[in-house]
Design a protein around this motif. Structure first.
Motif, PDB file in Angstrom:
ATOM      1  N   ALA A 125      63.401 -18.515 -18.199  1.00  0.00           N
ATOM      2  CA  ALA A 125      62.094 -19.036 -18.605  1.00  0.00           C
ATOM      3  C   ALA A 125      61.544 -20.008 -17.575  1.00  0.00           C
ATOM      4  N   HIS A 126      60.279 -19.835 -17.277  1.00  0.00           N
ATOM      5  CA  HIS A 126      59.559 -20.754 -16.386  1.00  0.00           C
ATOM      6  C   HIS A 126      59.083 -21.938 -17.215  1.00  0.00           C
ATOM      7  N   ILE A 127      59.459 -23.149 -16.802  1.00  0.00           N
ATOM      8  CA  ILE A 127      59.170 -24.347 -17.607  1.00  0.00           C
ATOM      9  C   ILE A 127      58.508 -25.432 -16.734  1.00  0.00           C
ATOM     10  N   PRO A 128      57.256 -25.212 -16.307  1.00  0.00           N
ATOM     11  CA  PRO A 128      56.612 -26.178 -15.415  1.00  0.00           C
ATOM     12  C   PRO A 128      56.019 -27.400 -16.110  1.00  0.00           C
ATOM     13  N   SER A 129      56.066 -27.452 -17.443  1.00  0.00           N
ATOM     14  CA  SER A 129      55.429 -28.548 -18.171  1.00  0.00           C
ATOM     15  C   SER A 129      56.270 -28.912 -19.392  1.00  0.00           C
ATOM     16  N   PRO A 130      56.025 -30.095 -19.968  1.00  0.00           N
ATOM     17  CA  PRO A 130      56.755 -30.452 -21.194  1.00  0.00           C
ATOM     18  C   PRO A 130      56.568 -29.445 -22.321  1.00  0.00           C
ATOM     19  N   ASN A 131      55.365 -28.895 -22.460  1.00  0.00           N
ATOM     20  CA  ASN A 131      55.121 -27.922 -23.526  1.00  0.00           C
ATOM     21  C   ASN A 131      55.935 -26.648 -23.337  1.00  0.00           C
ATOM     22  N   MET A 156      58.664 -26.393 -21.681  1.00  0.00           N
ATOM     23  CA  MET A 156      60.073 -26.729 -21.887  1.00  0.00           C
ATOM     24  C   MET A 156      60.407 -26.748 -23.373  1.00  0.00           C
ATOM     25  N   MET A 157      59.477 -27.242 -24.203  1.00  0.00           N
ATOM     26  CA  MET A 157      59.716 -27.243 -25.650  1.00  0.00           C
ATOM     27  C   MET A 157      59.822 -25.819 -26.181  1.00  0.00           C
ATOM     28  N   LEU A 158      59.017 -24.909 -25.638  1.00  0.00           N
ATOM     29  CA  LEU A 158      59.093 -23.516 -26.083  1.00  0.00           C
ATOM     30  C   LEU A 158      60.424 -22.899 -25.674  1.00  0.00           C
ATOM     31  N   ARG A 159      60.843 -23.150 -24.440  1.00  0.00           N
ATOM     32  CA  ARG A 159      62.143 -22.635 -24.002  1.00  0.00           C
ATOM     33  C   ARG A 159      63.272 -23.194 -24.871  1.00  0.00           C
ATOM     34  N   ASN A 160      63.206 -24.492 -25.154  1.00  0.00           N
ATOM     35  CA  ASN A 160      64.232 -25.115 -25.983  1.00  0.00           C
ATOM     36  C   ASN A 160      64.235 -24.543 -27.401  1.00  0.00           C
ATOM     37  N   ALA A 161      63.059 -24.157 -27.890  1.00  0.00           N
ATOM     38  CA  ALA A 161      62.976 -23.540 -29.224  1.00  0.00           C
ATOM     39  C   ALA A 161      63.660 -22.176 -29.230  1.00  0.00           C
ATOM     40  N   VAL A 162      63.478 -21.407 -28.165  1.00  0.00           N
ATOM     41  CA  VAL A 162      64.174 -20.122 -28.050  1.00  0.00           C
ATOM     42  C   VAL A 162      65.682 -20.337 -28.056  1.00  0.00           C
ATOM     43  N   VAL A 163      66.132 -21.330 -27.287  1.00  0.00           N
ATOM     44  CA  VAL A 163      67.559 -21.647 -27.233  1.00  0.00           C
ATOM     45  C   VAL A 163      68.066 -22.059 -28.618  1.00  0.00           C
ATOM     46  N   GLU A 179      57.672 -19.872 -33.649  1.00  0.00           N
ATOM     47  CA  GLU A 179      57.638 -18.473 -33.247  1.00  0.00           C
ATOM     48  C   GLU A 179      58.682 -18.188 -32.164  1.00  0.00           C
ATOM     49  N   CYS A 180      58.832 -19.129 -31.232  1.00  0.00           N
ATOM     50  CA  CYS A 180      59.819 -18.946 -30.169  1.00  0.00           C
ATOM     51  C   CYS A 180      61.242 -19.065 -30.713  1.00  0.00           C
TER      52      CYS A 180
END
Length: 203
Positions: free
Chosen positions: A57-63, A65-72, A186-187
């Protein structure tokens, strides 16, 4: 121990609850609307072995990163066992990560109607080393799009079609417009469903 896992597709506070019951070696998927079984599969001993889920996942911003962390978070749901999770940014991930993965979740931003340069770089590096070896790899996709996200989805799908990876979603998850907290739910749901499906041997 023989295990029955019931996956009940009922949304409660933007999450999906996974209920485990003991007693057999079957998986029942319940219809989201009718709440009735849609199909049943049997486990094999091989399917009960650990599976590797790769998240790129590309995580260039805090938002993002939150989506990536939600998937995890979804993939690490305590009701799901037997999943070895590997989390990378596109620049960190390489062919060796894909070659050892049983499933992959891709996350990207919408960049001028295309995928992020980081995810494109990832595809450029893994394409030929993985082309003949990982055909049929199940994948999920989520996109953080300030606008429509359709061009981004098409760009990613063009490449994964060439790789002959298998989508596990009917449609990619596109988090459109202004950022909303519901995107995290959703993530998380996406990560949970793919991890549960790998554990069960559905894909």
């Amino acid at each position: 121990m023989l295990i029955v896992i019931y996956l009940l597709y009922v949304k409660l506070s933007e999450t999906i609850h996974i209920n485990r019951l003991l007693g057999g070696r079957h998986l029942f998927l319940l219809n989201k609307a009718e709440k009735s079984p849609t199909f049943c599969i049997n486990y094999s001993d091989k399917q009960l072995m650990n599976k590797s889920l790769l998240i790129v996942a590309h995580i260039p911003s805090p938002n993002t990163m939150m989506l990536r962390n939600a998937v995890v978070k979804g993939a690490e749901n305590p009701d799901i066992e037997g999943i070895d999770l590997v989390v990378r940014t596109p620049f960190e991930a390489g062919p060796e990560d894909v070659l050892t993965a049983d499933g992959i979740i891709l996350g990207t931003t919408e960049n001028l109607g295309y995928m992020s340069g980081a995810l494109k770089d990832f595809f450029d590096r893994i394409y030929y080393p993985c082309l003949e070896v990982k055909q049929g790899l199940p994948y999920g996709l989520y996109i953080r799009a300030g606008h429509d996200g359709t061009g981004t989805r098409r760009a990613v799908e063009t490449i994964v079609t060439g790789l002959r990876w298998k989508p596990v979603q009917e449609e990619a998850l596109i988090c459109r417009g202004e950022y909303r907290d519901e995107f995290k739910g959703e993530c998380e749901e996406l990560g949970m469903l793919i991890a549960a499906g790998l554990e069960a041997g559905i894909f």
